[in-house]
Scaffold this motif. Structure first.
Motif, PDB file in Angstrom:
ATOM      1  N   LYS A   1       0.839  -1.211   0.000  1.00 61.57           N
ATOM      2  CA  LYS A   1       0.000   0.000   0.000  1.00 61.57           C
ATOM      3  C   LYS A   1       0.871   1.257   0.000  1.00 61.57           C
ATOM      4  N   ASN A   2       2.184   1.097   0.140  1.00 62.29           N
ATOM      5  CA  ASN A   2       3.102   2.242   0.141  1.00 62.29           C
ATOM      6  C   ASN A   2       3.944   2.287  -1.137  1.00 62.29           C
ATOM      7  N   ALA A   3       3.345   1.857  -2.235  1.00 69.63           N
ATOM      8  CA  ALA A   3       4.111   1.816  -3.487  1.00 69.63           C
ATOM      9  C   ALA A   3       4.502   3.220  -3.918  1.00 69.63           C
ATOM     10  N   GLY A   4       5.469   3.308  -4.751  1.00 71.97           N
ATOM     11  CA  GLY A   4       5.921   4.618  -5.227  1.00 71.97           C
ATOM     12  C   GLY A   4       7.359   4.552  -5.672  1.00 71.97           C
ATOM     13  N   ALA A   5       8.096   3.618  -5.072  1.00 69.84           N
ATOM     14  CA  ALA A   5       9.502   3.484  -5.466  1.00 69.84           C
ATOM     15  C   ALA A   5       9.587   2.943  -6.894  1.00 69.84           C
ATOM     16  N   ALA A   6      10.619   3.319  -7.591  1.00 70.59           N
ATOM     17  CA  ALA A   6      10.825   2.841  -8.958  1.00 70.59           C
ATOM     18  C   ALA A   6      11.424   1.433  -8.910  1.00 70.59           C
ATOM     19  N   PRO A   7      11.296   0.673  -9.984  1.00 71.87           N
ATOM     20  CA  PRO A   7      11.969  -0.624 -10.044  1.00 71.87           C
ATOM     21  C   PRO A   7      13.472  -0.441  -9.839  1.00 71.87           C
ATOM     22  N   SER A   8      14.098  -1.430  -9.237  1.00 70.78           N
ATOM     23  CA  SER A   8      15.537  -1.321  -8.979  1.00 70.78           C
ATOM     24  C   SER A   8      16.313  -1.305 -10.295  1.00 70.78           C
ATOM     25  N   SER A   9      17.513  -0.760 -10.232  1.00 71.91           N
ATOM     26  CA  SER A   9      18.316  -0.721 -11.457  1.00 71.91           C
ATOM     27  C   SER A   9      18.674  -2.135 -11.896  1.00 71.91           C
ATOM     28  N   ALA A  10      18.852  -3.045 -10.916  1.00 70.71           N
ATOM     29  CA  ALA A  10      19.197  -4.428 -11.284  1.00 70.71           C
ATOM     30  C   ALA A  10      18.055  -5.074 -12.070  1.00 70.71           C
ATOM     31  N   PHE A  11      16.812  -4.830 -11.627  1.00 65.84           N
ATOM     32  CA  PHE A  11      15.675  -5.398 -12.358  1.00 65.84           C
ATOM     33  C   PHE A  11      15.554  -4.731 -13.732  1.00 65.84           C
ATOM     34  N   GLY A  12      15.734  -3.413 -13.765  1.00 67.74           N
ATOM     35  CA  GLY A  12      15.685  -2.681 -15.037  1.00 67.74           C
ATOM     36  C   GLY A  12      16.708  -3.211 -16.020  1.00 67.74           C
ATOM     37  N   GLU A  13      17.901  -3.478 -15.518  1.00 69.67           N
ATOM     38  CA  GLU A  13      18.957  -4.004 -16.405  1.00 69.67           C
ATOM     39  C   GLU A  13      18.619  -5.422 -16.874  1.00 69.67           C
ATOM     40  N   ALA A  14      18.044  -6.206 -15.945  1.00 66.86           N
ATOM     41  CA  ALA A  14      17.709  -7.593 -16.298  1.00 66.86           C
ATOM     42  C   ALA A  14      16.668  -7.626 -17.410  1.00 66.86           C
ATOM     43  N   VAL A  15      15.638  -6.774 -17.309  1.00 70.91           N
ATOM     44  CA  VAL A  15      14.604  -6.813 -18.357  1.00 70.91           C
ATOM     45  C   VAL A  15      15.078  -6.091 -19.623  1.00 70.91           C
ATOM     46  N   ALA A  16      15.983  -5.134 -19.471  1.00 69.49           N
ATOM     47  CA  ALA A  16      16.525  -4.467 -20.666  1.00 69.49           C
ATOM     48  C   ALA A  16      17.335  -5.459 -21.498  1.00 69.49           C
ATOM     49  N   ALA A  17      17.966  -6.424 -20.815  1.00 70.22           N
ATOM     50  CA  ALA A  17      18.779  -7.413 -21.537  1.00 70.22           C
ATOM     51  C   ALA A  17      17.923  -8.283 -22.452  1.00 70.22           C
ATOM     52  N   THR A  18      16.641  -8.470 -22.072  1.00 65.95           N
ATOM     53  CA  THR A  18      15.775  -9.323 -22.898  1.00 65.95           C
ATOM     54  C   THR A  18      14.838  -8.512 -23.782  1.00 65.95           C
ATOM     55  N   HIS A  19      14.389  -7.376 -23.283  1.00 66.52           N
ATOM     56  CA  HIS A  19      13.345  -6.629 -23.992  1.00 66.52           C
ATOM     57  C   HIS A  19      13.818  -5.283 -24.543  1.00 66.52           C
ATOM     58  N   GLY A  20      15.017  -4.895 -24.221  1.00 65.52           N
ATOM     59  CA  GLY A  20      15.513  -3.603 -24.708  1.00 65.52           C
ATOM     60  C   GLY A  20      15.365  -2.502 -23.672  1.00 65.52           C
ATOM     61  N   ASP A  21      14.173  -2.407 -23.076  1.00 70.30           N
ATOM     62  CA  ASP A  21      13.979  -1.428 -22.003  1.00 70.30           C
ATOM     63  C   ASP A  21      12.791  -1.853 -21.138  1.00 70.30           C
ATOM     64  N   PHE A  22      12.643  -1.193 -19.993  1.00 71.01           N
ATOM     65  CA  PHE A  22      11.616  -1.562 -19.016  1.00 71.01           C
ATOM     66  C   PHE A  22      10.210  -1.437 -19.619  1.00 71.01           C
ATOM     67  N   ASP A  23       9.951  -0.347 -20.340  1.00 69.69           N
ATOM     68  CA  ASP A  23       8.598  -0.127 -20.868  1.00 69.69           C
ATOM     69  C   ASP A  23       8.182  -1.222 -21.846  1.00 69.69           C
ATOM     70  N   THR A  24       9.134  -1.693 -22.642  1.00 70.57           N
ATOM     71  CA  THR A  24       8.816  -2.782 -23.583  1.00 70.57           C
ATOM     72  C   THR A  24       8.541  -4.073 -22.818  1.00 70.57           C
ATOM     73  N   TRP A  25       9.345  -4.309 -21.761  1.00 76.14           N
ATOM     74  CA  TRP A  25       9.091  -5.482 -20.918  1.00 76.14           C
ATOM     75  C   TRP A  25       7.708  -5.397 -20.280  1.00 76.14           C
ATOM     76  N   LYS A  26       7.377  -4.211 -19.765  1.00 78.60           N
ATOM     77  CA  LYS A  26       6.077  -4.023 -19.089  1.00 78.60           C
ATOM     78  C   LYS A  26       4.915  -4.227 -20.071  1.00 78.60           C
ATOM     79  N   LYS A  27       5.100  -3.742 -21.289  1.00 76.72           N
ATOM     80  CA  LYS A  27       4.058  -3.910 -22.311  1.00 76.72           C
ATOM     81  C   LYS A  27       3.846  -5.394 -22.606  1.00 76.72           C
ATOM     82  N   ASP A  28       4.925  -6.143 -22.666  1.00 80.05           N
ATOM     83  CA  ASP A  28       4.848  -7.591 -22.908  1.00 80.05           C
ATOM     84  C   ASP A  28       4.150  -8.282 -21.741  1.00 80.05           C
ATOM     85  N   PHE A  29       4.561  -7.935 -20.523  1.00 80.59           N
ATOM     86  CA  PHE A  29       3.966  -8.544 -19.318  1.00 80.59           C
ATOM     87  C   PHE A  29       2.463  -8.236 -19.273  1.00 80.59           C
ATOM     88  N   SER A  30       2.101  -6.971 -19.566  1.00 83.65           N
ATOM     89  CA  SER A  30       0.698  -6.558 -19.523  1.00 83.65           C
ATOM     90  C   SER A  30      -0.109  -7.257 -20.616  1.00 83.65           C
TER      91      SER A  30
END
Ligand code: FE2
Length: 205
Positions: A90-119
């Motif tokens: 219920k206290n969300a607001g923090a951004a995804p960690s850089s490690a997670f961002g880097e992990a999904v960028a390695a497969t999807h190019g960037d976080f937003d593309t990964w999120k679009k795929d997940f959604s």
């Protein structure tokens, strides 16, 4: 032969009241459903242990086979709900960690593309789950669709982000055709610190 160890799981409690776009009413109903999976997992384990003890563990026995098949459904129903409730706050607001961002960028190019795929996976017709897993063999993150609770999970993959897209997860708050609104609400409540912990633990294995 040593007797089978009896397993008994206690339902976990989640302090999630006040999420954005996912009502307390939905959560209460959902917690009740989750507790049903815990109860049924315990019940099935007890019944199967009795079958074994009574010498009735036989593949050709339809009762034994049905109990065994149900165990994957009930047990995954329990475990996936725990991942789901635990990766929201219920206290969300923090951004995804850089490690997670880097992990999904390695497969999807960037976080937003990964999120679009997940959604997009979460928006697939049918009831189930969208899950971002860490694949320890490849050292990569991939998004998957799970039908019901048990079809599509990959052995050895570690769940990082788990989203319930059964209709009970959103139908009190949104129309059936508004699943995308629920998915956006889910993202507004993600506890990225938990996702990062899971990623770190998975990499350390
Ligand atoms: Fe659910």
């Amino acid at each position: 032969m040593a007797p089978l160890a009896q397993q008994s799981y206690a339902p976990k409690k989640f302090d999630l009241s006040g999420l954005k776009g996912i009502s307390d009413n939905t959560l209460q109903v959902h917690f009740g459903l989750y507790e049903g999976y815990v109860k049924n997992t315990n019940l099935l384990n007890d019944q199967l242990a009795e079958q074994v003890k009574a010498g009735k563990a036989a593949g050709a026995d339809p009762h034994f086979a049905e109990l065994t098949r149900r165990l994957g459904f009930e047990c995954n129903g329990m475990v996936l709900h725990e991942y789901y409730f635990e990766n929201m706050t219920k206290n969300a607001g923090a951004a995804p960690s850089s490690a997670f961002g880097e992990a999904v960028a390695a497969t999807h190019g960037d976080f937003d593309t990964w999120k679009k795929d997940f959604s997009a996976i979460g928006g697939m017709r049918g009831v189930g789950w969208a899950i971002a897993y860490y694949n320890p063999r490849a050292g990569r993150v991939s998004n998957h669709w799970i039908t019901l609770h048990e079809v599509g999970n990959i052995a050895g993959f570690v769940p990082l982000l788990v989203m319930d897209v059964w209709e009970h997860a959103f139908l009190l708050d949104y129309k059936p055709a508004e699943r995308s609104k629920y998915i956006e609400s889910f993202f507004a409540n993600v506890d990225w610190a938990v996702v990062q912990q899971r990623l770190g633990a998975a990499k350390g294995r």
